[in-house]
Design a protein around this motif. Structure first.
Motif, PDB file in Angstrom:
ATOM      1  N   ARG A   9      54.116  29.541 101.039  1.00  0.00           N
ATOM      2  CA  ARG A   9      53.132  28.764 100.293  1.00  0.00           C
ATOM      3  C   ARG A   9      53.808  27.746  99.377  1.00  0.00           C
ATOM      4  O   ARG A   9      53.389  26.599  99.284  1.00  0.00           O
ATOM      5  CB  ARG A   9      52.251  29.734  99.491  1.00  0.00           C
ATOM      6  CG  ARG A   9      50.919  29.176  99.128  1.00  0.00           C
ATOM      7  CD  ARG A   9      50.036  30.183  98.430  1.00  0.00           C
ATOM      8  NE  ARG A   9      50.648  30.630  97.195  1.00  0.00           N
ATOM      9  CZ  ARG A   9      50.920  31.896  96.901  1.00  0.00           C
ATOM     10  NH1 ARG A   9      50.652  32.845  97.753  1.00  0.00           N
ATOM     11  NH2 ARG A   9      51.472  32.215  95.743  1.00  0.00           N
ATOM     12  N   LEU A  75      48.074  24.608  96.233  1.00  0.00           N
ATOM     13  CA  LEU A  75      48.652  25.615  97.127  1.00  0.00           C
ATOM     14  C   LEU A  75      49.787  26.356  96.430  1.00  0.00           C
ATOM     15  O   LEU A  75      49.959  27.554  96.602  1.00  0.00           O
ATOM     16  CB  LEU A  75      49.148  24.949  98.407  1.00  0.00           C
ATOM     17  CG  LEU A  75      49.538  25.846  99.565  1.00  0.00           C
ATOM     18  CD1 LEU A  75      48.366  26.693 100.000  1.00  0.00           C
ATOM     19  CD2 LEU A  75      50.029  25.011 100.724  1.00  0.00           C
ATOM     20  N   GLN A  83      43.547  28.034  96.484  1.00  0.00           N
ATOM     21  CA  GLN A  83      44.602  27.986  97.500  1.00  0.00           C
ATOM     22  C   GLN A  83      43.992  27.962  98.900  1.00  0.00           C
ATOM     23  O   GLN A  83      44.437  27.221  99.769  1.00  0.00           O
ATOM     24  CB  GLN A  83      45.543  29.185  97.368  1.00  0.00           C
ATOM     25  CG  GLN A  83      46.462  29.099  96.192  1.00  0.00           C
ATOM     26  CD  GLN A  83      47.304  30.347  96.030  1.00  0.00           C
ATOM     27  OE1 GLN A  83      47.094  31.354  96.694  1.00  0.00           O
ATOM     28  NE2 GLN A  83      48.264  30.283  95.128  1.00  0.00           N
ATOM     29  N   THR A  87      44.257  24.840 101.417  1.00  0.00           N
ATOM     30  CA  THR A  87      44.816  25.059 102.753  1.00  0.00           C
ATOM     31  C   THR A  87      43.889  24.508 103.821  1.00  0.00           C
ATOM     32  O   THR A  87      44.340  23.843 104.759  1.00  0.00           O
ATOM     33  CB  THR A  87      45.059  26.561 102.976  1.00  0.00           C
ATOM     34  OG1 THR A  87      45.937  27.038 101.959  1.00  0.00           O
ATOM     35  CG2 THR A  87      45.668  26.824 104.331  1.00  0.00           C
ATOM     36  N   SER A 123      50.881  22.221 109.439  1.00  0.00           N
ATOM     37  CA  SER A 123      49.528  22.696 109.715  1.00  0.00           C
ATOM     38  C   SER A 123      49.552  24.131 110.223  1.00  0.00           C
ATOM     39  O   SER A 123      48.672  24.922 109.891  1.00  0.00           O
ATOM     40  CB  SER A 123      48.810  21.765 110.694  1.00  0.00           C
ATOM     41  OG  SER A 123      49.512  21.688 111.910  1.00  0.00           O
ATOM     42  N   CYS A 126      50.030  26.268 107.231  1.00  0.00           N
ATOM     43  CA  CYS A 126      48.789  26.364 106.461  1.00  0.00           C
ATOM     44  C   CYS A 126      47.844  27.386 107.067  1.00  0.00           C
ATOM     45  O   CYS A 126      47.172  28.120 106.352  1.00  0.00           O
ATOM     46  CB  CYS A 126      48.103  25.005 106.383  1.00  0.00           C
ATOM     47  SG  CYS A 126      48.877  23.870 105.235  1.00  0.00           S
ATOM     48  N   VAL A 129      49.095  30.758 105.964  1.00  0.00           N
ATOM     49  CA  VAL A 129      48.794  31.003 104.552  1.00  0.00           C
ATOM     50  C   VAL A 129      47.306  31.274 104.369  1.00  0.00           C
ATOM     51  O   VAL A 129      46.908  32.113 103.569  1.00  0.00           O
ATOM     52  CB  VAL A 129      49.238  29.793 103.688  1.00  0.00           C
ATOM     53  CG1 VAL A 129      48.703  29.889 102.279  1.00  0.00           C
ATOM     54  CG2 VAL A 129      50.755  29.700 103.678  1.00  0.00           C
ATOM     55  N   TRP A 130      46.476  30.595 105.147  1.00  0.00           N
ATOM     56  CA  TRP A 130      45.026  30.743 105.003  1.00  0.00           C
ATOM     57  C   TRP A 130      44.527  32.038 105.616  1.00  0.00           C
ATOM     58  O   TRP A 130      43.678  32.724 105.061  1.00  0.00           O
ATOM     59  CB  TRP A 130      44.356  29.548 105.654  1.00  0.00           C
ATOM     60  CG  TRP A 130      42.881  29.466 105.427  1.00  0.00           C
ATOM     61  CD1 TRP A 130      42.202  29.710 104.270  1.00  0.00           C
ATOM     62  CD2 TRP A 130      41.894  29.088 106.383  1.00  0.00           C
ATOM     63  NE1 TRP A 130      40.863  29.502 104.438  1.00  0.00           N
ATOM     64  CE2 TRP A 130      40.652  29.124 105.731  1.00  0.00           C
ATOM     65  CE3 TRP A 130      41.951  28.733 107.714  1.00  0.00           C
ATOM     66  CZ2 TRP A 130      39.472  28.806 106.384  1.00  0.00           C
ATOM     67  CZ3 TRP A 130      40.770  28.414 108.349  1.00  0.00           C
ATOM     68  CH2 TRP A 130      39.554  28.446 107.695  1.00  0.00           C
TER      69      TRP A 130
END
Length: 138
Positions: A9, A75, A83, A87, A123, A126, A129-130
């Motif tokens: 992150r 983020l 966050q 994201t 991407s 992301c 992380v999401w």
């Protein structure tokens, strides 16, 4: 695993903050000219054109720069809800960037300069992380 997710992150947030700052600040003349040409072409194939909005290339570059800078900062240092929202915004931004690259007639040399391969890496990060917290709560 939480440490690895936090490191990812922070790296992704830092990456987007740097790219956003580069779009906002006047950089070296050749790079600035390349960004101007790229955003002129990106404005022609902007996804918002489907809704009848044709952005000015300079304001489009500024908007993308601020979006990357703020979403990257959220983020890195935002609460979990923000966050997740940042994201999602960054994923949508990368999708629009990929669409712009596909719709514009870029040569291989141009794609190498703008970092076509770097579009997929952030991407994908992301998405990790999401989605990671969603898979851990069930």
């Amino acid at each position: 695993m939480a440490l690895m997710l936090a490191a990812l992150r922070i790296l992704l947030g830092g990456f987007f903050m740097l790219t956003g700052a580069a779009k906002l600040s006047p950089v070296a003349a050749p790079v600035s000219q390349q960004l101007k040409v790229l955003f002129t072409r990106f404005a022609e194939v902007c996804p918002l054109k489907l809704f009848g909005y044709q952005p000015d290339p300079r304001s489009y570059q500024t908007a993308v720069g601020w979006l990357e800078l703020l979403a990257g900062a959220l983020l890195v240092a935002g609460p979990p809800l923000l966050q997740g929202i940042s994201t999602l915004l960054l994923i949508l931004l990368m999708m629009a960037f990929r669409l712009g690259l596909c719709c514009c007639d870029f040569t291989c040399a141009t794609l190498a300069r703008v970092g076509h391969s770097f579009c997929l890496i952030p991407s994908s990060g992301c998405v990790v992380v999401w989605m990671w917290p969603c898979t851990q709560s069930s």
